[in-house]
Design an enzyme around this catalytic site. Sequence first.
Site, PDB file in Angstrom:
ATOM      1  N   ALA A  66     -27.606 -74.619  42.962  1.00 52.91           N
ATOM      2  CA  ALA A  66     -28.645 -73.947  42.177  1.00 52.91           C
ATOM      3  C   ALA A  66     -27.951 -72.972  41.225  1.00 52.91           C
ATOM      4  O   ALA A  66     -26.825 -72.539  41.489  1.00 52.91           O
ATOM      5  CB  ALA A  66     -29.591 -73.210  43.105  1.00 52.91           C
ATOM      6  N   GLY A  88     -27.217 -76.581  46.407  1.00 46.79           N
ATOM      7  CA  GLY A  88     -28.350 -77.413  45.989  1.00 46.79           C
ATOM      8  C   GLY A  88     -27.906 -78.793  45.525  1.00 46.79           C
ATOM      9  O   GLY A  88     -28.657 -79.765  45.624  1.00 46.79           O
ATOM     10  N   GLU A  98     -27.629 -80.721  48.608  1.00 45.60           N
ATOM     11  CA  GLU A  98     -28.991 -80.954  49.117  1.00 45.60           C
ATOM     12  C   GLU A  98     -29.705 -82.043  48.304  1.00 45.60           C
ATOM     13  O   GLU A  98     -30.405 -82.889  48.850  1.00 45.60           O
ATOM     14  CB  GLU A  98     -29.774 -79.636  49.101  1.00 45.60           C
ATOM     15  CG  GLU A  98     -29.211 -78.655  50.134  1.00 45.60           C
ATOM     16  CD  GLU A  98     -29.769 -77.249  50.007  1.00 45.60           C
ATOM     17  OE1 GLU A  98     -29.748 -76.699  48.888  1.00 45.60           O
ATOM     18  OE2 GLU A  98     -30.213 -76.694  51.021  1.00 45.60           O
ATOM     19  N   GLU A 138     -23.384 -71.547  50.283  1.00 47.67           N
ATOM     20  CA  GLU A 138     -24.304 -70.416  50.060  1.00 47.67           C
ATOM     21  C   GLU A 138     -23.918 -69.174  50.853  1.00 47.67           C
ATOM     22  O   GLU A 138     -24.151 -68.044  50.422  1.00 47.67           O
ATOM     23  CB  GLU A 138     -25.742 -70.820  50.425  1.00 47.67           C
ATOM     24  CG  GLU A 138     -26.375 -71.847  49.501  1.00 47.67           C
ATOM     25  CD  GLU A 138     -26.152 -73.284  49.940  1.00 47.67           C
ATOM     26  OE1 GLU A 138     -25.228 -73.549  50.740  1.00 47.67           O
ATOM     27  OE2 GLU A 138     -26.906 -74.156  49.474  1.00 47.67           O
TER      28      GLU A 138
HETATM   29  C1  HXC Z   1     -24.271 -70.998  37.853  1.00 48.60           C
HETATM   30  C2  HXC Z   1     -22.169 -71.928  37.841  1.00 48.60           C
HETATM   31  C3  HXC Z   1     -22.374 -72.445  39.135  1.00 48.60           C
HETATM   32  C4  HXC Z   1     -23.638 -72.208  39.754  1.00 48.60           C
HETATM   33  C5  HXC Z   1     -20.400 -72.996  38.482  1.00 48.60           C
HETATM   34  N1  HXC Z   1     -20.942 -72.296  37.484  1.00 48.60           N
HETATM   35  N2  HXC Z   1     -21.243 -73.102  39.501  1.00 48.60           N
HETATM   36  N3  HXC Z   1     -23.101 -71.201  37.219  1.00 48.60           N
HETATM   37  N4  HXC Z   1     -24.539 -71.473  39.085  1.00 48.60           N
HETATM   38  N5  HXC Z   1     -23.932 -72.693  40.968  1.00 48.60           N
HETATM   39  C6  HXC Z   1     -20.327 -71.962  36.187  1.00 48.60           C
HETATM   40  C7  HXC Z   1     -19.289 -70.869  36.310  1.00 48.60           C
HETATM   41  O1  HXC Z   1     -19.915 -69.602  36.309  1.00 48.60           O
HETATM   42  C8  HXC Z   1     -18.476 -71.099  35.066  1.00 48.60           C
HETATM   43  O2  HXC Z   1     -19.156 -70.582  33.950  1.00 48.60           O
HETATM   44  C9  HXC Z   1     -18.473 -72.610  34.931  1.00 48.60           C
HETATM   45  O3  HXC Z   1     -19.610 -73.070  35.692  1.00 48.60           O
HETATM   46  C10 HXC Z   1     -17.237 -73.272  35.488  1.00 48.60           C
HETATM   47  O4  HXC Z   1     -17.071 -72.820  36.816  1.00 48.60           O
HETATM   48  P1  HXC Z   1     -15.689 -72.184  37.346  1.00 48.60           P
HETATM   49  O5  HXC Z   1     -16.016 -71.372  38.532  1.00 48.60           O
HETATM   50  O6  HXC Z   1     -14.944 -71.520  36.244  1.00 48.60           O
HETATM   51  O7  HXC Z   1     -14.911 -73.510  37.769  1.00 48.60           O
HETATM   52  P2  HXC Z   1     -13.815 -73.691  38.913  1.00 48.60           P
HETATM   53  O8  HXC Z   1     -12.848 -72.547  38.904  1.00 48.60           O
HETATM   54  O9  HXC Z   1     -13.302 -75.068  38.749  1.00 48.60           O
HETATM   55  O10 HXC Z   1     -14.621 -73.581  40.304  1.00 48.60           O
HETATM   56  C11 HXC Z   1     -15.565 -74.541  40.629  1.00 48.60           C
HETATM   57  C12 HXC Z   1     -16.438 -74.067  41.818  1.00 48.60           C
HETATM   58  C13 HXC Z   1     -17.080 -72.712  41.469  1.00 48.60           C
HETATM   59  C14 HXC Z   1     -15.606 -73.974  43.080  1.00 48.60           C
HETATM   60  C15 HXC Z   1     -17.511 -75.149  42.030  1.00 48.60           C
HETATM   61  O11 HXC Z   1     -17.662 -72.796  40.189  1.00 48.60           O
HETATM   62  C16 HXC Z   1     -18.128 -72.278  42.440  1.00 48.60           C
HETATM   63  O12 HXC Z   1     -17.796 -71.827  43.539  1.00 48.60           O
HETATM   64  N6  HXC Z   1     -19.402 -72.399  42.056  1.00 48.60           N
HETATM   65  C17 HXC Z   1     -20.506 -71.927  42.847  1.00 48.60           C
HETATM   66  C18 HXC Z   1     -20.793 -72.890  43.965  1.00 48.60           C
HETATM   67  C19 HXC Z   1     -21.946 -72.389  44.845  1.00 48.60           C
HETATM   68  O13 HXC Z   1     -21.849 -71.303  45.431  1.00 48.60           O
HETATM   69  N7  HXC Z   1     -23.009 -73.156  44.916  1.00 48.60           N
HETATM   70  C20 HXC Z   1     -24.188 -72.802  45.695  1.00 48.60           C
HETATM   71  C21 HXC Z   1     -25.143 -72.077  44.828  1.00 48.60           C
HETATM   72  S1  HXC Z   1     -26.511 -71.458  45.740  1.00 48.60           S
HETATM   73  P3  HXC Z   1     -18.448 -69.579  32.916  1.00 48.60           P
HETATM   74  O14 HXC Z   1     -19.572 -69.130  32.032  1.00 48.60           O
HETATM   75  O15 HXC Z   1     -17.809 -68.519  33.731  1.00 48.60           O
HETATM   76  O16 HXC Z   1     -17.451 -70.465  32.227  1.00 48.60           O
HETATM   77  C22 HXC Z   1     -27.457 -72.763  45.991  1.00 48.60           C
HETATM   78  C23 HXC Z   1     -28.723 -72.466  46.756  1.00 48.60           C
HETATM   79  C24 HXC Z   1     -29.337 -73.730  47.184  1.00 48.60           C
HETATM   80  O17 HXC Z   1     -27.209 -73.857  45.615  1.00 48.60           O
HETATM   81  C25 HXC Z   1     -30.777 -73.528  47.307  1.00 48.60           C
HETATM   82  C26 HXC Z   1     -31.504 -74.758  46.926  1.00 48.60           C
HETATM   83  C27 HXC Z   1     -31.436 -75.120  45.490  1.00 48.60           C
END
Ligand code: HXC
Length: 257
Positions: A65, A108, A111, A131
């Site tokens: 998400a 997400g 999921e 998460e």
């Molecule tokens: C918003 C995101 C994002 C996310 C990545 N980006 N994941 N933006 N929401 N979930 C953005 C980053 O901010 C960044 O933008 C760009 O995408 C590239 O990501 P990087 O982090 O620079 O890439 P990398 O170093 O290769 O790392 C990849 C990664 C990391 C390990 C996947 O991005 C990460 O940990 N992302 C979050 C994963 C996460 O926690 N997902 C769960 C979310 S909560 P900029 O602008 O900085 O270039 C969730 C709740 C579920 O899903 C509920 C139901 C829907």
Amino acid sequence: MENSLLIVHHDTGIAIVQFNRPEVLNALNMALMAELVDTLEALDKDDDVRCIVLTGNEKAFAAGADIKEMAGATAIDMLHRDQFARWDRIRKVKTPIIAAVSGFALGGGCELMMTCDMVVASETTRIGQPEINIGVMPGAGGTQRLTRAVGKVKAMEMVLTGSMITADEALQWGLVNRVVPVEVFLDEAKALAREIASKPPVAVRLAKEAVLRSFDTTIEGGLEFERKNFYMLFASEDQKEGMQAFVEKRKAEWKGR
Ligand code: HXC
């Protein structure tokens, strides 16, 4: 059909729906999810679409998400947004959906992958429910679908540590159907979709419905449901055609009726 958040391609009998937010690893913001659900429902009503492929790109299926969209929200904001109610509508899509996954399928994204009916993964796939690392927990089925798919201890480890698993682990654990080289993951998913599209459509829909029912009911209720769908197929022209074609040793021609 092309717009900002999704790209939709039609191929004979199948549709390919691709997330189009590569700059944020296909983070699933509310606008994208709204468009996705509307698109899937429209494709579900299209008789020419007999299987749907849902995909991202090589680097990410979806990294979860959109964290930036949620970061400042209060519990009451989340309650009013009720964004996950939309996800329930995906579960009601009758056309089979295959996830073609490569790179990150996180939160997400994982999921959503698990909401699909089958998964073709590239060797570079990384799957996780991270998460916990940002102070929350799965909210769109992760604790339920993951646990049913991989069992308690593995689901618990993924959900409580947020660690990612590889494509091969996902295959061993029964989370994905097959793992293929990254160059061909979409082609493989399309080939699987075409194979399903070549089957009698009414039987495909009723069979999908019966398999999904196993998650919601007792074995007795599920068997009853299965039996009713099985009997109902004897009202279809395709059942007559399929069995007659077998007897006459020829290829069946499906009408979808
Ligand atoms: C918003 C995101 C994002 C996310 C990545 N980006 N994941 N933006 N929401 N979930 C953005 C980053 O901010 C960044 O933008 C760009 O995408 C590239 O990501 P990087 O982090 O620079 O890439 P990398 O170093 O290769 O790392 C990849 C990664 C990391 C390990 C996947 O991005 C990460 O940990 N992302 C979050 C994963 C996460 O926690 N997902 C769960 C979310 S909560 P900029 O602008 O900085 O270039 C969730 C709740 C579920 O899903 C509920 C139901 C829907």
